[in-house]
Scaffold this motif. Structure first.
Motif, mmCIF file in Angstrom:
data_model
loop_
_atom_site.group_PDB
_atom_site.id
_atom_site.type_symbol
_atom_site.label_atom_id
_atom_site.label_comp_id
_atom_site.label_asym_id
_atom_site.label_seq_id
_atom_site.Cartn_x
_atom_site.Cartn_y
_atom_site.Cartn_z
ATOM 1 N N GLY A 113 0.038 7.763 -11.665
ATOM 2 C CA GLY A 113 0.425 7.009 -10.470
ATOM 3 C C GLY A 113 0.526 5.521 -10.716
ATOM 4 O O GLY A 113 0.581 5.069 -11.857
ATOM 5 N N VAL A 114 0.531 4.770 -9.633
ATOM 6 C CA VAL A 114 0.704 3.320 -9.678
ATOM 7 C C VAL A 114 -0.501 2.644 -9.033
ATOM 8 O O VAL A 114 -0.977 3.072 -7.984
ATOM 9 N N VAL A 115 -1.004 1.583 -9.662
ATOM 10 C CA VAL A 115 -2.053 0.757 -9.085
ATOM 11 C C VAL A 115 -1.412 -0.565 -8.678
ATOM 12 O O VAL A 115 -0.967 -1.319 -9.521
ATOM 13 N N GLN A 116 -1.340 -0.793 -7.365
ATOM 14 C CA GLN A 116 -0.754 -2.019 -6.850
ATOM 15 C C GLN A 116 -1.787 -3.137 -6.879
ATOM 16 O O GLN A 116 -2.874 -3.003 -6.311
ATOM 17 N N VAL A 117 -1.450 -4.220 -7.525
ATOM 18 C CA VAL A 117 -2.385 -5.335 -7.710
ATOM 19 C C VAL A 117 -2.785 -5.976 -6.395
ATOM 20 O O VAL A 117 -3.944 -6.329 -6.194
ATOM 21 N N GLU A 118 -1.854 -6.118 -5.476
ATOM 22 C CA GLU A 118 -2.148 -6.824 -4.235
ATOM 23 C C GLU A 118 -2.541 -5.889 -3.085
ATOM 24 O O GLU A 118 -2.660 -6.328 -1.948
ATOM 25 N N ASN A 119 -2.784 -4.619 -3.389
ATOM 26 C CA ASN A 119 -3.236 -3.661 -2.372
ATOM 27 C C ASN A 119 -4.758 -3.649 -2.375
ATOM 28 O O ASN A 119 -5.372 -3.224 -3.351
#
Length: 121
Positions: A113-119
């Motif tokens: 998956g994806v890890v969003q930095v600003e989430n």
């Protein structure tokens, strides 16, 4: 004059290295230290929680002083108590953009998956 040192810690899960403790002990007499776990996306939430507790325990048992946000002022006391309880902070960084849905976001792409930095979640 230096006001603060952000001390980045490798997320090994095994605690602090002796060199970290020695270095932080020397620094705490000269500057405010804020410990930060780097690449926090490499460990899960349970491991992160245990790792944070272990770091804080090791810092305390080795007499390393870290910065504590002031809690005397009633207008910011609650926020700062929360900030103190979150130490050491955990961060994720990236300088790449990944398409998530219809948006391009700063993130790290993994096979799972994806890890969003600003989430914040």
């Amino acid at each position: 004059r230096i006001h603060v040192c952000l001390y980045f810690i490798t997320p090994s899960g095994h605690g602090l290295k002796s060199i970290d403790l020695v270095c932080m002990k020397k620094l705490d007499q000269k500057v405010n230290i804020i410990p930060v776990i780097a690449k926090a996306d490499t460990i899960n939430k349970t491991e992160l929680s245990k790792f944070k507790a272990k770091i804080m325990s090791e810092l305390k048992s080795n007499g390393v002083s870290i910065y504590q946000f002031p809690t005397e002022d009633d207008t910011i006391a609650e926020i700062n108590k929360k900030m103190n309880s979150e130490l050491p902070f955990a961060v994720v960084g990236s300088n790449e953009f990944v398409k998530v849905g219809t948006k391009n976001v700063r993130a790290r792409q993994y096979p799972w998956g994806v890890v969003q930095v600003e989430n914040e979640n």
